[in-house]
Design a protein around this motif. Structure first.
Motif, PDB file in Angstrom:
ATOM      1  N   LEU A 218     -52.869  23.913  27.578  1.00 23.80           N
ATOM      2  CA  LEU A 218     -54.241  23.633  27.159  1.00 23.80           C
ATOM      3  C   LEU A 218     -55.005  22.871  28.233  1.00 23.80           C
ATOM      4  O   LEU A 218     -56.106  23.262  28.633  1.00 23.80           O
ATOM      5  CB  LEU A 218     -54.231  22.839  25.853  1.00 23.80           C
ATOM      6  CG  LEU A 218     -55.593  22.297  25.377  1.00 23.80           C
ATOM      7  CD1 LEU A 218     -56.537  23.443  25.082  1.00 23.80           C
ATOM      8  CD2 LEU A 218     -55.416  21.412  24.159  1.00 23.80           C
ATOM      9  N   LEU A 219     -54.426  21.782  28.726  1.00 28.37           N
ATOM     10  CA  LEU A 219     -55.111  20.957  29.723  1.00 28.37           C
ATOM     11  C   LEU A 219     -55.259  21.702  31.047  1.00 28.37           C
ATOM     12  O   LEU A 219     -56.275  21.569  31.735  1.00 28.37           O
ATOM     13  CB  LEU A 219     -54.363  19.646  29.927  1.00 28.37           C
ATOM     14  CG  LEU A 219     -54.347  18.690  28.730  1.00 28.37           C
ATOM     15  CD1 LEU A 219     -53.608  17.412  29.082  1.00 28.37           C
ATOM     16  CD2 LEU A 219     -55.755  18.384  28.253  1.00 28.37           C
ATOM     17  N   ALA A 220     -54.241  22.494  31.415  1.00 36.67           N
ATOM     18  CA  ALA A 220     -54.338  23.268  32.650  1.00 36.67           C
ATOM     19  C   ALA A 220     -55.434  24.308  32.547  1.00 36.67           C
ATOM     20  O   ALA A 220     -56.192  24.537  33.492  1.00 36.67           O
ATOM     21  CB  ALA A 220     -52.996  23.934  32.956  1.00 36.67           C
ATOM     22  N   THR A 221     -55.545  24.939  31.380  1.00 37.73           N
ATOM     23  CA  THR A 221     -56.578  25.957  31.179  1.00 37.73           C
ATOM     24  C   THR A 221     -57.967  25.340  31.219  1.00 37.73           C
ATOM     25  O   THR A 221     -58.882  25.863  31.861  1.00 37.73           O
ATOM     26  CB  THR A 221     -56.358  26.664  29.831  1.00 37.73           C
ATOM     27  OG1 THR A 221     -55.059  27.257  29.814  1.00 37.73           O
ATOM     28  CG2 THR A 221     -57.393  27.756  29.628  1.00 37.73           C
ATOM     29  N   LEU A 222     -58.128  24.218  30.527  1.00 38.40           N
ATOM     30  CA  LEU A 222     -59.432  23.563  30.519  1.00 38.40           C
ATOM     31  C   LEU A 222     -59.812  23.054  31.904  1.00 38.40           C
ATOM     32  O   LEU A 222     -60.988  23.047  32.272  1.00 38.40           O
ATOM     33  CB  LEU A 222     -59.434  22.416  29.513  1.00 38.40           C
ATOM     34  CG  LEU A 222     -59.300  22.812  28.043  1.00 38.40           C
ATOM     35  CD1 LEU A 222     -59.240  21.574  27.162  1.00 38.40           C
ATOM     36  CD2 LEU A 222     -60.460  23.708  27.612  1.00 38.40           C
TER      37      LEU A 222
END
Length: 298
Positions: A218-222
């Motif tokens: 999630l954080l990598a995608t955002l």
């Protein structure tokens, strides 16, 4: 649909202020993108300025410094993304092994505090610390017998300085997110691993990291949406003409071109292209998150 609107009318009323705020400050200003296709003159306004098509894009990207600015932005942003993923994960894993609650809470508080300080304050602190004459870092370097280093005026060091100082400010916030993710892992998995003879490293590799995978994805995608956001406030407060070659990014370039030089149309063209590329990156990252991790954000 009408029944749903009536049934949830109070919820819709609650969200209306936020919707209006986003609409007024995020969507209405998008009309200003027409300046990228005009020879915009403030006195004539949007409807009176001459339309020039793609001339602003062609002219802007024919300038010798434009492509360098894009490269600097991508290079600095990528380093921030990579370090911003690795450092908090490692810190969270280390803190998770601490058994003394008081010490663990104290470390969390210390590393989290810089997140609340603005870059205006932190930049002043960093300028004093890294000063070539009176800074504590250069005083230590001179005490060790080496020559002082002009950190904020060295093109080779400045991009890495941005990455390190940004991580110093923000990694505490990300660490808390990963620590929260660790609490969702079933303790029975660790007990079963101990029964099978797994050590701490194998438990981390086969249980902890897979359990953290959803929040990591999630954080990598955002973070991919900010691939062209290298941090305007940080760079603006720390850079100077000596490091334009390696430290100038799209946002500072647009600021100097649009605000200081009053080249509104050219600055809008660069900013518009940045938004388009960022949209492509975030769309691609959403697809990859679902393709490889079967994880949907929306």
């Amino acid at each position: 649909m009408k029944k749903g609107l009536v049934k949830h009318r109070y919820l819709h009323l609650m969200i209306m202020p936020a919707f209006l705020l986003v609409f007024v400050y995020q969507y209405i200003p998008m009309f200003g993108m027409v300046m990228a296709f005009q020879n915009y003159i403030p006195a004539k306004g949007f409807f009176g300025s001459e339309w020039v098509g793609l001339d602003n894009f062609i002219y802007t990207f024919s300038l010798p410094g434009t492509m360098r600015v894009f490269w600097n932005t991508v290079f600095i942003a990528l380093m921030k993304i990579v370090v911003g993923l690795i450092a908090p994960i490692c810190t969270a894993l280390l803190l998770n092994e601490v058994t003394q609650r008081f010490f663990k809470r104290g470390v969390q508080t210390i590393i989290y505090l810089p997140h609340f300080l603005s870059w205006t304050i932190l930049s002043g602190i960093l300028i004093d610390i890294l000063s070539p004459s009176e800074g504590i870092v250069n005083q230590l370097i001179q005490w060790l017998g080496f020559k002082p280093i002009f950190f904020l005026g060295n093109n080779d060091l400045f991009p890495y300085l941005l990455v390190v100082t940004n991580e110093w400010k923000e990694f505490g916030f990300s660490t808390i997110i990963y620590l929260a993710a660790l609490t969702s892992i079933n303790p029975a998995l660790y007990e079963a691993a101990v029964m099978d003879g797994a050590g701490r490293l194998r438990q981390t590799w086969h249980i902890t990291l897979p359990g953290m995978r959803p929040i990591i994805v999630l954080l990598a995608t955002l973070s991919m949406s900010g691939i062209l956001n290298a941090g305007f406030e940080q760079v603006f407060n720390l850079y100077n003409p000596l490091v334009y070659q390696s430290g100038d990014i799209i946002d500072t370039y647009v600021y100097r071109m649009g605000i200081l030089s009053a080249q509104y149309s050219n600055a809008t063209a660069v900013g518009m292209l940045k938004s388009i590329i960022s949209c492509i990156f975030i769309s691609g990252s959403y697809y990859l998150a679902y393709r490889f991790a079967r994880y949907r954000i929306f």
